[in-house]
Motif scaffolding. Structure first.
Motif, PDB file in Angstrom:
ATOM      1  N   SER A  42       0.842  -1.197   0.000  1.00  0.00           N
ATOM      2  CA  SER A  42       0.000   0.000   0.000  1.00  0.00           C
ATOM      3  C   SER A  42       0.877   1.246   0.000  1.00  0.00           C
ATOM      4  O   SER A  42       2.021   1.213   0.432  1.00  0.00           O
ATOM      5  N   PRO A  43       0.321   2.377  -0.501  1.00  0.00           N
ATOM      6  CA  PRO A  43       1.109   3.619  -0.498  1.00  0.00           C
ATOM      7  C   PRO A  43       1.367   4.076   0.932  1.00  0.00           C
ATOM      8  O   PRO A  43       0.609   3.751   1.844  1.00  0.00           O
ATOM      9  N   PRO A  44       2.425   4.825   1.139  1.00  0.00           N
ATOM     10  CA  PRO A  44       2.725   5.304   2.490  1.00  0.00           C
ATOM     11  C   PRO A  44       1.631   6.234   2.995  1.00  0.00           C
ATOM     12  O   PRO A  44       1.018   6.965   2.240  1.00  0.00           O
ATOM     13  N   VAL A  45       1.402   6.181   4.264  1.00  0.00           N
ATOM     14  CA  VAL A  45       0.403   7.030   4.906  1.00  0.00           C
ATOM     15  C   VAL A  45       1.112   8.282   5.403  1.00  0.00           C
ATOM     16  O   VAL A  45       2.161   8.184   6.047  1.00  0.00           O
ATOM     17  N   PRO A  46       0.576   9.488   5.085  1.00  0.00           N
ATOM     18  CA  PRO A  46       1.241  10.703   5.560  1.00  0.00           C
ATOM     19  C   PRO A  46       1.208  10.776   7.076  1.00  0.00           C
ATOM     20  O   PRO A  46       0.276  10.309   7.716  1.00  0.00           O
ATOM     21  N   MET A  47       2.229  11.377   7.596  1.00  0.00           N
ATOM     22  CA  MET A  47       2.310  11.558   9.041  1.00  0.00           C
ATOM     23  C   MET A  47       1.150  12.466   9.474  1.00  0.00           C
ATOM     24  O   MET A  47       0.794  13.402   8.764  1.00  0.00           O
TER      25      MET A  47
END
Length: 101
Positions: free
Chosen positions: A8-13
């Motif tokens: 999955s794409p990275p989740v923004p902080m």
């Protein structure tokens, strides 16, 4: 040692700022030129994102729309022509700060 990428794409902080998607407002650059018979003559350049530049000299009597390429060509020709007339006057040695109105 191997590194695998997540599926999955990275989740923004959670503390990351959201990107600013607001449209950049148009900007006005103004300067008043001394006049022999009057107090001064306003010169205004309006810059609107994704639009031609708008140049107004005087109280709206002389107006012109310029593409950015035309404005660069005009600036180059004017700078050479005006430089050939002598030293710049003191009143021109100011920083022109853009305004939104």
């Amino acid at each position: 040692m191997t590194h695998e990428l997540p599926d999955s794409p990275p989740v923004p902080m959670p503390y990351a700022d959201e990107p600013d998607t607001t449209a950049e407002p148009r900007r006005f650059y103004r300067l008043r030129a001394p006049h022999v018979d009057k107090t001064s003559v306003p010169v205004t350049v309006r810059v609107t994102p994704d639009a031609d530049l708008y140049v107004a000299i005087g109280a709206g009597r002389r107006r012109m729309y310029l593409t950015p390429s035309e404005a660069w060509a005009l600036w180059r020709c004017l700078s050479e022509a005006v430089a050939s007339t002598g030293e710049p006057p003191e009143w021109i040695r100011v920083h022109v700060t853009p305004t939104t109105r």
